[in-house]
Design a protein around this motif. Structure first.
Motif, short mmCIF file in Angstrom:
data_model
loop_
_atom_site.label_atom_id
_atom_site.label_comp_id
_atom_site.label_asym_id
_atom_site.label_seq_id
_atom_site.Cartn_x
_atom_site.Cartn_y
_atom_site.Cartn_z
N GLU A 1 1.40 4.13 1.37
CA GLU A 1 1.03 4.95 2.51
C GLU A 1 2.24 5.76 2.94
O GLU A 1 3.35 5.49 2.50
CB GLU A 1 0.60 4.07 3.69
CG GLU A 1 -0.56 3.17 3.38
CD GLU A 1 -1.20 2.61 4.63
OE1 GLU A 1 -1.91 3.38 5.31
OE2 GLU A 1 -0.98 1.43 4.95
N ARG B 1 0.86 -1.18 0.00
CA ARG B 1 0.00 0.00 0.00
C ARG B 1 0.90 1.24 0.00
O ARG B 1 1.84 1.31 0.80
CB ARG B 1 -0.90 0.04 1.25
CG ARG B 1 -1.91 -1.08 1.30
CD ARG B 1 -2.81 -0.96 2.52
NE ARG B 1 -3.48 -2.23 2.78
CZ ARG B 1 -4.22 -2.48 3.85
NH1 ARG B 1 -4.39 -1.55 4.77
NH2 ARG B 1 -4.79 -3.65 4.01
N ARG C 1 4.04 -5.40 12.88
CA ARG C 1 3.76 -4.80 14.19
C ARG C 1 3.89 -5.83 15.31
O ARG C 1 4.31 -5.49 16.41
CB ARG C 1 2.37 -4.17 14.18
CG ARG C 1 2.29 -3.00 13.21
CD ARG C 1 0.96 -2.30 13.25
NE ARG C 1 0.84 -1.40 12.09
CZ ARG C 1 -0.26 -0.72 11.79
NH1 ARG C 1 -1.33 -0.84 12.55
NH2 ARG C 1 -0.28 0.06 10.72
N ARG D 1 4.33 1.29 9.93
CA ARG D 1 3.54 1.48 8.70
C ARG D 1 4.51 1.52 7.52
O ARG D 1 5.36 2.40 7.44
CB ARG D 1 2.73 2.79 8.80
CG ARG D 1 1.67 2.91 7.70
CD ARG D 1 0.82 4.15 7.86
NE ARG D 1 -0.06 4.14 9.03
CZ ARG D 1 -1.15 3.39 9.13
NH1 ARG D 1 -1.51 2.59 8.16
NH2 ARG D 1 -1.88 3.46 10.22
N TYR D 2 4.40 0.55 6.66
CA TYR D 2 5.34 0.42 5.55
C TYR D 2 4.57 0.27 4.25
O TYR D 2 3.36 0.05 4.26
CB TYR D 2 6.26 -0.80 5.77
CG TYR D 2 6.82 -0.81 7.16
CD1 TYR D 2 7.88 0.04 7.49
CD2 TYR D 2 6.27 -1.59 8.17
CE1 TYR D 2 8.37 0.09 8.78
CE2 TYR D 2 6.75 -1.55 9.47
CZ TYR D 2 7.81 -0.71 9.77
OH TYR D 2 8.28 -0.65 11.05
N ARG E 1 -13.66 -0.02 10.28
CA ARG E 1 -12.81 -0.68 9.29
C ARG E 1 -12.82 0.05 7.94
O ARG E 1 -13.79 0.68 7.55
CB ARG E 1 -13.18 -2.15 9.06
CG ARG E 1 -13.67 -2.86 10.27
CD ARG E 1 -12.58 -3.54 11.08
NE ARG E 1 -11.65 -4.25 10.24
CZ ARG E 1 -10.39 -3.85 10.05
NH1 ARG E 1 -9.94 -2.79 10.64
NH2 ARG E 1 -9.59 -4.54 9.30
N GLN F 1 1.34 -9.77 6.19
CA GLN F 1 0.16 -10.19 6.95
C GLN F 1 0.11 -11.71 7.07
O GLN F 1 0.58 -12.44 6.20
CB GLN F 1 -1.13 -9.72 6.26
CG GLN F 1 -1.37 -8.22 6.41
CD GLN F 1 -2.71 -7.78 5.85
OE1 GLN F 1 -3.27 -8.44 4.97
NE2 GLN F 1 -3.21 -6.64 6.31
N ALA G 1 -2.72 -1.19 16.10
CA ALA G 1 -3.62 -2.30 15.72
C ALA G 1 -2.77 -3.41 15.12
O ALA G 1 -2.08 -3.19 14.12
CB ALA G 1 -4.66 -1.82 14.72
P1 ATP Z 1 -4.49 0.90 10.14
O1 ATP Z 1 -5.72 1.46 10.76
O2 ATP Z 1 -3.37 0.71 11.09
O3 ATP Z 1 -4.10 1.60 8.88
P2 ATP Z 1 -5.94 -0.95 8.53
O4 ATP Z 1 -7.31 -0.86 9.03
O5 ATP Z 1 -5.57 -0.26 7.27
O6 ATP Z 1 -4.89 -0.57 9.69
P3 ATP Z 1 -6.20 -3.73 7.72
O7 ATP Z 1 -6.39 -3.44 6.31
O8 ATP Z 1 -7.33 -4.22 8.52
O9 ATP Z 1 -5.51 -2.48 8.44
O10 ATP Z 1 -4.98 -4.75 7.91
C1 ATP Z 1 -4.84 -5.58 9.06
C2 ATP Z 1 -3.57 -5.31 9.79
O11 ATP Z 1 -2.48 -5.17 8.89
C3 ATP Z 1 -3.55 -4.01 10.57
O12 ATP Z 1 -4.18 -4.16 11.82
C4 ATP Z 1 -2.07 -3.74 10.72
O13 ATP Z 1 -1.54 -4.50 11.79
C5 ATP Z 1 -1.51 -4.27 9.44
N1 ATP Z 1 -1.22 -3.19 8.49
C6 ATP Z 1 -2.09 -2.52 7.68
N2 ATP Z 1 -1.47 -1.61 6.93
C7 ATP Z 1 -0.14 -1.68 7.28
C8 ATP Z 1 1.04 -1.00 6.85
N3 ATP Z 1 1.01 -0.07 5.91
N4 ATP Z 1 2.22 -1.34 7.44
C9 ATP Z 1 2.27 -2.29 8.39
N5 ATP Z 1 1.21 -2.98 8.82
C10 ATP Z 1 0.01 -2.69 8.27
#
Ligand code: ATP
Ligand code: MG
Length: 544
Positions: A216, A214, A412, A222-223, A360, A228, A382
């Motif tokens: 971001e 992603r 994380r 956050r990477y 979500r 996952q 999270a």
């Molecule tokens: P956040 O609110 O932290 O952005 P999200 O709601 O986008 O999370 P999900 O799409 O539900 O996250 O993904 C599930 C999990 O994947 C998250 O709880 C988080 O631990 C992890 N995750 C999501 N985006 C990232 C990211 N860019 N870098 C690292 N871990 C991530």
């Protein structure tokens, strides 16, 4: 290459990183723990592609979400052979290059193109390219075969203009828009449909492990390439017991991996019947306080009011606290489902907190949503998000299917476990009981279906809590156990045990609950015995 360019040091791209020893050992331990725990709940691994058609994500995650609208790594992937042909054709039409045989090249490319068209079904193309393809095919069959060299200039002029004009459109028509996956639930559902998994017995339970992408803003936790560990249950039932078992499995994973102090946040976001009403109420309430909100939230009132609830801005908090809450607007069916889920969690002694603001970021969720928060991670705290997504498989063109799943953010989890000064990243891992693995022989190249040790056939509501506890004990011993979420007639559960290839069935009815002794049936020869819980565990452990 210029000398300065040669010297420039190439570094990893922003937002991605290398994972080095000893941290990589911790990664392996975390992933292996997931494999071990998930196997005891009867999940099998699915390995998915890293890239998919963009449309898969647009349709499932939702084209209005941040993930799809601005965070995906997407590109067009054209049909290489055809692209070469078109390029050749175009450059010959333009007379580029100094070849004396332009006409020859041109005719060659033209013929090749026509040939290509004659093997393609024009129905796979749309718009102008389709018209062009049909016209070319027509000419190819009627004229081109009888074409003499003299007629070539005429044909050239007939094709030249449309070919040049539609070159770009044409390329798009022969290209597939693809994206690096930002998440994997959509891929699991695609695979479920593609392989007809709805015909498999029982619920389909799958887990995956791997990178997601992603775009971001990178920061701690956050990477842009992150990892996952996720799991999904797909099938015909949406029994709250399924949701509860998924959550139980997650908590078992976090416990086994050694992440203490995790909190489970829970919510229900309703269904297609009740959520739209709530969203309207929310929008009305937000419009009244619009002036006091920041620009992001103001925009979201129009695009996606639920996302306002996600806001972390301190000055918006008191306003959000007064907004209408989804829990008060659920339809009776959703309310009942949510209450039953909470009963199921209590039965399993799983602590939770209701967080009505947990909405979500993905469009496909409905009813149950949850998140797990870990201590010591700052803003990115999270470590897992999940929820129910009944109807997603249907949306992707498959049969009506219920689904629930979660994704753990491995980065994380590792961050929160890793302490570089301590030697603790490699603690001795409790070994599951050794499985006897037969060496492969020539006629036994593929391992048999995943082993299911036990199916617990329970009958009567009074037997269910005992069945839940026994399932957890057995799983804790490393045995894989299937516990039907809804009550079944004995014959039916034994039938399911057979279809799933279970080695034993344990039968629990009211008599068994009262006496504390369970009937164990070996499925190959239907031999039965009655054992107390301790003997039962000893018996199953000694019979690998
Ligand atoms: P956040 O609110 O932290 O952005 P999200 O709601 O986008 O999370 P999900 O799409 O539900 O996250 O993904 C599930 C999990 O994947 C998250 O709880 C988080 O631990 C992890 N995750 C999501 N985006 C990232 C990211 N860019 N870098 C690292 N871990 C991530
Ligand atoms: Mg996010």
């Amino acid at each position: 290459m210029k000398p300065e360019a040669a010297k420039r040091q190439i570094r990893a791209i922003k937002g991605v990183r290398d994972i080095l020893p000893p941290e990589s050992a911790l990664w392996n331990r975390v992933e292996q723990t997931a494999r071990d725990v998930f196997a005891t709940y009867g999940y099998g691994e699915i390995r998915l592609p890293i890239f998919e058609e963009t449309e898969l994500f647009a349709r499932s995650v939702g084209s209005e979400t941040d993930i799809v609208s601005k965070e995906m790594y997407s590109f067009f992937d054209p049909d290489r052979d055809l692209e070469d042909l078109v390029e050749g054709y175009i450059s010959s039409v333009r007379g580029k290059g100094s070849s004396p045989n332009i006409l020859e090249q041109y005719v060659g490319a033209g013929f090749a193109l026509l040939q290509w068209f004659s093997t393609r079904d024009p129905d796979t193309l749309t718009g102008k390219p389709r018209e062009l393809a049909l016209a070319l095919r027509e000419k190819a069959s009627r004229q081109f075969s009888e074409t003499t060299l003299d007629e070539i200039p005429e044909i050239i002029s007939a094709f030249q203009k449309p070919m040049l004009q539609y070159h770009r459109e044409f390329r798009n028509a022969i290209s597939v828009a693809v994206s690096l996956r930002p998440e994997a639930t959509a891929s699991v559902c695609r695979a479920y449909i593609e392989h007809g998994m709805h015909t498999l017995p029982g619920d389909v339970k799958l887990y995956y492990i791997g990178p997601m992408f992603r775009r971001e803003r990178p920061q701690k936790g956050r990477y842009r390439q992150f990892y996952q560990i996720g799991a999904e249950v797909l099938g015909q039932s949406d029994a709250p017991a399924i949701d509860a078992e998924v959550i139980e499995m997650l908590m078992a994973f976090f416990h086994r991996v050694g992440l203490t102090g995790c909190k489970l946040h829970l919510n229900s976001i309703g269904c297609r019947d009740c959520r739209p009403n709530y969203v309207e109420k929310l929008r009305e309430a937000l419009l009244k306080v619009k002036g006091q909100l920041g620009s992001d939230s103001q925009r979201r009132i129009e695009t996606n009011p639920l996302r306002v609830l996600d806001s972390k801005l301190p000055e918006e908090q008191p306003i959000i606290e007064k907004l209408p809450r989804i829990g008060e607007h659920l339809c009776p069916a959703c309310r009942e489902h949510f209450a039953a889920l909470q009963e199921q969690l209590k039965l399993r002694s799983i602590a939770y907190e209701i967080n009505w603001r947990l909405v979500r970021g993905l469009d496909y969720y409905m009813r149950t949503t949850f998140e797990i928060i870990a201590p010591g991670l700052g803003a990115q705290n999270a470590v897992c998000g999940g929820g129910r997504y009944d109807g997603l498989v249907e949306l992707l063109g498959g049969p009506a299917t219920k689904g629930i799943g979660f994704a753990i953010g491995t980065d994380r989890v590792v961050l929160s476990l890793f302490t570089p000064d301590e030697d603790f990243w490699l603690p001795p891992r409790p070994q599951p009981p050794a499985q006897v693995v037969k060496p492969f022989t020539d006629d036994d190249v593929l391992p048999a279906a995943p082993v299911l040790d036990v199916l617990i056939a329970w009958m009567g509501a009074a037997a269910y809590p005992t069945a839940v506890k026994l399932a957890r004990r057995l799983r804790g011993e490393g045995l894989s156990v299937e516990l039907p979420a809804e009550e079944m007639k004995l014959k039916k559960s034994l039938g399911l045990a057979d279809k799933l290839g279970a080695r034993y069935a344990i039968i629990i009815g009211e008599n068994e609950v009262a006496s504390g002794r369970f009937t164990v049936k070996r499925l190959v020869d239907a031999q039965q015995r009655e054992l107390g819980e301790a003997e039962l565990i000893e018996f199953l452990r000694s019979k690998p």
